[in-house]
Scaffold this active site. Structure first.
Site, mmCIF file in Angstrom:
data_model
loop_
_atom_site.group_PDB
_atom_site.id
_atom_site.type_symbol
_atom_site.label_atom_id
_atom_site.label_comp_id
_atom_site.label_asym_id
_atom_site.label_seq_id
_atom_site.Cartn_x
_atom_site.Cartn_y
_atom_site.Cartn_z
ATOM 1 N N LYS A 71 0.838 -1.210 0.000
ATOM 2 C CA LYS A 71 0.000 0.000 0.000
ATOM 3 C C LYS A 71 0.867 1.253 0.000
ATOM 4 C CE LYS A 71 -1.856 1.588 4.041
ATOM 5 N NZ LYS A 71 -1.499 2.998 4.196
ATOM 6 N N ASN A 72 1.877 1.277 0.870
ATOM 7 C CA ASN A 72 2.639 2.511 1.045
ATOM 8 C C ASN A 72 3.610 2.806 -0.088
ATOM 9 O OD1 ASN A 72 1.241 2.964 3.338
ATOM 10 N ND2 ASN A 72 2.932 2.630 4.764
ATOM 11 N N CYS A 82 -5.137 12.607 13.599
ATOM 12 C CA CYS A 82 -5.800 11.323 13.382
ATOM 13 C C CYS A 82 -5.632 10.500 14.634
ATOM 14 C CB CYS A 82 -5.237 10.606 12.158
ATOM 15 S SG CYS A 82 -3.547 10.104 12.379
ATOM 16 N N VAL A 136 2.252 18.317 8.579
ATOM 17 C CA VAL A 136 2.947 18.206 7.276
ATOM 18 C C VAL A 136 3.861 19.417 7.064
ATOM 19 C CG1 VAL A 136 1.305 16.691 6.088
ATOM 20 C CG2 VAL A 136 0.914 19.156 6.094
ATOM 21 N N LEU A 149 6.986 19.789 7.412
ATOM 22 C CA LEU A 149 8.262 19.539 6.731
ATOM 23 C C LEU A 149 8.074 19.437 5.212
ATOM 24 C CD1 LEU A 149 9.748 16.933 9.247
ATOM 25 C CD2 LEU A 149 10.259 19.373 9.086
ATOM 26 N N ASP A 187 4.507 0.561 12.232
ATOM 27 C CA ASP A 187 3.310 -0.099 11.700
ATOM 28 C C ASP A 187 3.181 -1.562 12.144
ATOM 29 O OD1 ASP A 187 2.523 2.209 10.496
ATOM 30 O OD2 ASP A 187 3.034 1.613 8.454
ATOM 31 N N VAL A 219 7.817 6.951 17.114
ATOM 32 C CA VAL A 219 7.498 7.646 15.856
ATOM 33 C C VAL A 219 6.214 8.475 15.984
ATOM 34 C CG1 VAL A 219 7.026 7.357 13.385
ATOM 35 C CG2 VAL A 219 8.687 5.871 14.513
ATOM 36 N N ARG A 276 -8.782 -0.520 4.722
ATOM 37 C CA ARG A 276 -7.891 0.481 4.118
ATOM 38 C C ARG A 276 -6.553 -0.142 3.760
ATOM 39 N NH1 ARG A 276 -6.423 4.827 7.816
ATOM 40 N NH2 ARG A 276 -5.005 5.031 6.066
HETATM 41 C C1 UD1 Z 1 4.186 6.875 6.586
HETATM 42 C C2 UD1 Z 1 3.356 5.651 6.344
HETATM 43 C C3 UD1 Z 1 2.784 5.120 7.659
HETATM 44 C C4 UD1 Z 1 3.900 4.899 8.669
HETATM 45 C C5 UD1 Z 1 4.770 6.136 8.788
HETATM 46 C C6 UD1 Z 1 6.000 5.922 9.652
HETATM 47 C C7 UD1 Z 1 2.539 6.024 4.104
HETATM 48 C C8 UD1 Z 1 1.371 6.335 3.225
HETATM 49 N N1 UD1 Z 1 2.281 5.995 5.413
HETATM 50 O O1 UD1 Z 1 3.323 7.875 7.122
HETATM 51 O O2 UD1 Z 1 2.129 3.879 7.399
HETATM 52 O O3 UD1 Z 1 3.348 4.615 9.932
HETATM 53 O O4 UD1 Z 1 5.227 6.570 7.495
HETATM 54 O O5 UD1 Z 1 6.755 4.872 9.168
HETATM 55 O O6 UD1 Z 1 3.619 5.781 3.639
HETATM 56 N N2 UD1 Z 1 6.251 14.667 10.961
HETATM 57 C C9 UD1 Z 1 6.322 16.005 11.271
HETATM 58 N N3 UD1 Z 1 6.200 16.908 10.244
HETATM 59 C C10 UD1 Z 1 6.010 16.524 8.951
HETATM 60 C C11 UD1 Z 1 5.942 15.152 8.640
HETATM 61 C C12 UD1 Z 1 6.070 14.237 9.680
HETATM 62 O O7 UD1 Z 1 6.487 16.389 12.433
HETATM 63 O O8 UD1 Z 1 5.908 17.397 8.076
HETATM 64 C C13 UD1 Z 1 6.363 13.657 12.053
HETATM 65 C C14 UD1 Z 1 5.074 12.841 12.233
HETATM 66 O O9 UD1 Z 1 4.152 13.502 13.053
HETATM 67 C C15 UD1 Z 1 5.627 11.582 12.875
HETATM 68 C C16 UD1 Z 1 7.002 11.406 12.190
HETATM 69 O O10 UD1 Z 1 7.316 12.690 11.655
HETATM 70 O O11 UD1 Z 1 5.822 11.767 14.251
HETATM 71 C C17 UD1 Z 1 7.021 10.386 11.067
HETATM 72 O O12 UD1 Z 1 5.915 10.590 10.212
HETATM 73 P P1 UD1 Z 1 5.973 10.282 8.651
HETATM 74 O O13 UD1 Z 1 7.141 9.426 8.332
HETATM 75 O O14 UD1 Z 1 5.827 11.559 7.909
HETATM 76 O O15 UD1 Z 1 4.657 9.436 8.453
HETATM 77 P P2 UD1 Z 1 3.797 9.397 7.134
HETATM 78 O O16 UD1 Z 1 4.685 9.658 5.971
HETATM 79 O O17 UD1 Z 1 2.555 10.214 7.295
#
Ligand code: UD1
Length: 420
Positions: free
Chosen positions: A22-23, A117, A124, A126, A307, A329, A399
């Protein structure tokens, strides 16, 4: 709303095939927006999130075609709108993945700001900061990220403050068509990032370093179509292996990749499983023994994946001994714990760690799924329980797990979906 009804107490035995990841399928679908040519995507999993991403492309005027082999062909030349509406983003945060491709290819994008969530606030910032460093004008107003650029995005040196998977993917996709070189430091090393990079390279992108923490992208003038097969889903693979270990079973999972599951397989060996691997299969045998508790700490790849945290928590509930599980995480990823305690588990939450004291047996109960991986863990808890467990709100599981009850039935589980 459908529920899953599980009669526990059966050791899983047999063979199943693993679906596409999926990812990596989600960012690869978003990457089709980077070219006017047709991109054929094979081995797409049949999941609700994939349908949502296809629907999102549809909202923009792009109509993916599904062929008789269930491969999807996307030609984005019919695109008319450049926005991802809140109705879709709220059901799937990964919709943010269209931001980078739209901005770099069309110079504009409006994507609803994903909210919090069940597993935390998940900002988002970053993604936005990196695209701004590349020259994008971005404002966040009325709940939308409104981004535009005059001319092309510029290559830039970007340091990610935290390792972010979709953040790395968004910037990598944006950089493929930017002017000059982009270097992403502290990039996510997840195999799904590598899979996306490999697909982009097949489309003509110039990317090196994927799989390391420094990815270098030299912008090219255009990308072309290609045919790409999505890698196997390591989280689905791990989930079935953990379910088999928890139920003292013996299973073989096929069409998967042991090389990207090292941290998980080593934990399974610690619980007492015998593991055999081939190039694309993994066999797990508990020899009828009850698992031993494990302790673990989640972190970005190649460390133990967040995950898979909830599934190991489920295994620890009925293991011998006490295990501690630390989540680094996400801030709030222990919702499943309270449901498991209602089934007779003995779990204490201490900050970002849970201490699980193994008990002899769980008792089936009606429980509620709160997020995707938490639902998988509740199914595992149901499989090791006496009596009947019903798992409510299973739209979460649909999902991310293809035909979960059929696959578990193939392994001998007594599980069925009931409409209510
Ligand atoms: C992706 C995966 C999800 C997995 C996660 C961590 C997909 C579609 N989903 O989610 O299944 O659990 O990686 O391996 O690939 N963060 C910030 N600012 C940002 C972005 C992230 O603070 O702009 C933080 C998040 O809150 C979290 C950490 O960084 O604490 C990691 O998140 P991230 O790797 O971005 O997760 P996703 O990409 O959403």
């Amino acid at each position: 709303m459908d529920k899953l009804l599980i009669e526990g107490g059966i050791s899983l035995r047999g063979e199943i095939r693993i679906a596409g990841a999926k990812n990596s399928a989600l960012p690869i679908l978003a990457a089709t927006l980077l070219t006017h040519d047709t991109v054929q995507i094979c081995n797409l999993p049949h999941l609700f999130d994939i349908t949502t991403m296809i629907e999102l492309l549809g909202c923009m005027g792009v109509q993916p075609i599904i062929d008789e082999k269930l491969n999807v062909e996307v030609n984005s030349s019919t695109i008319k709108h450049f926005n991802a509406p809140y109705e879709l983003v709220k059901t799937m945060r990964a919709s943010i993945l269209v931001l980078g491709p739209l901005l770099t290819r069309y110079g504009r994008a409006e994507v609803a700001l994903p909210g919090g969530c069940a597993i935390g606030s998940r900002p988002v910032n970053l993604h936005i900061a990196a695209l701004q460093t590349m020259g994008a004008d971005i404002v966040v107003e009325d709940g939308y990220i409104k981004a535009s650029t005059k001319g092309k995005l510029r290559g830039a040196h970007i340091f990610m403050d935290m390792v972010t998977v979709t953040g790395t993917e968004n910037v990598m996709m944006a950089a493929t068509l930017a002017d000059g070189q982009t270097i992403i430091e502290n990039a996510a090393r997840e195999p799904e990032v590598v899979d996306l990079a490999n697909c982009l390279v097949k489309m003509g992108a110039d990317i090196t370093g994927q799989g390391s923490d420094t990815i270098v992208i030299n912008g090219v003038s255009e990308l072309k179509g290609c045919s790409y097969s999505v890698m196997p889903d390591r989280i689905e693979t791990g989930t079935y292996l953990i379910a088999a270990a928890a139920t003292k079973g013996r299973i073989k999972v096929k069409d998967t990749r042991p090389d990207i599951l090292e941290s998980v397989l080593s934990k399974l060996e610690q619980v007492g499983a015998e593991i055999k691997v081939g190039e694309n299969w993994i066999e797990l045998d508990m020899h009828g023994k009850r698992p031993k508790s494990v302790s673990l700490r989640t972190a970005p790849y190649p460390a133990f994946p967040t995950d898979m945290q909830a599934q190991f928590t489920a295994l620890n509930t009925i293991a011998t001994g006490t295990g501690s599980i630390t989540e680094t995480v996400f801030e709030n990823r222990f919702m499943h714990v309270h449901e498991m305690n209602r089934m007779g588990a003995s779990i204490k939450v201490e900050g970002n760690t849970v201490i699980v004291e193994g008990v002899d047996r769980l008792k089936g109960a009606p429980v509620m799924a709160t997020d995707l991986r938490a639902s998988a863990s509740l199914i595992i808890a149901g499989l090791v329980s006496d009596n009947v467990t019903t798992v409510d709100r299973i739209y979460h599981i649909d999902r991310g797990y293809e035909c979960i009850e059929e696959k578990l039935q193939l392994l001998g589980a007594r599980i069925r979906r009931i409409a209510s």
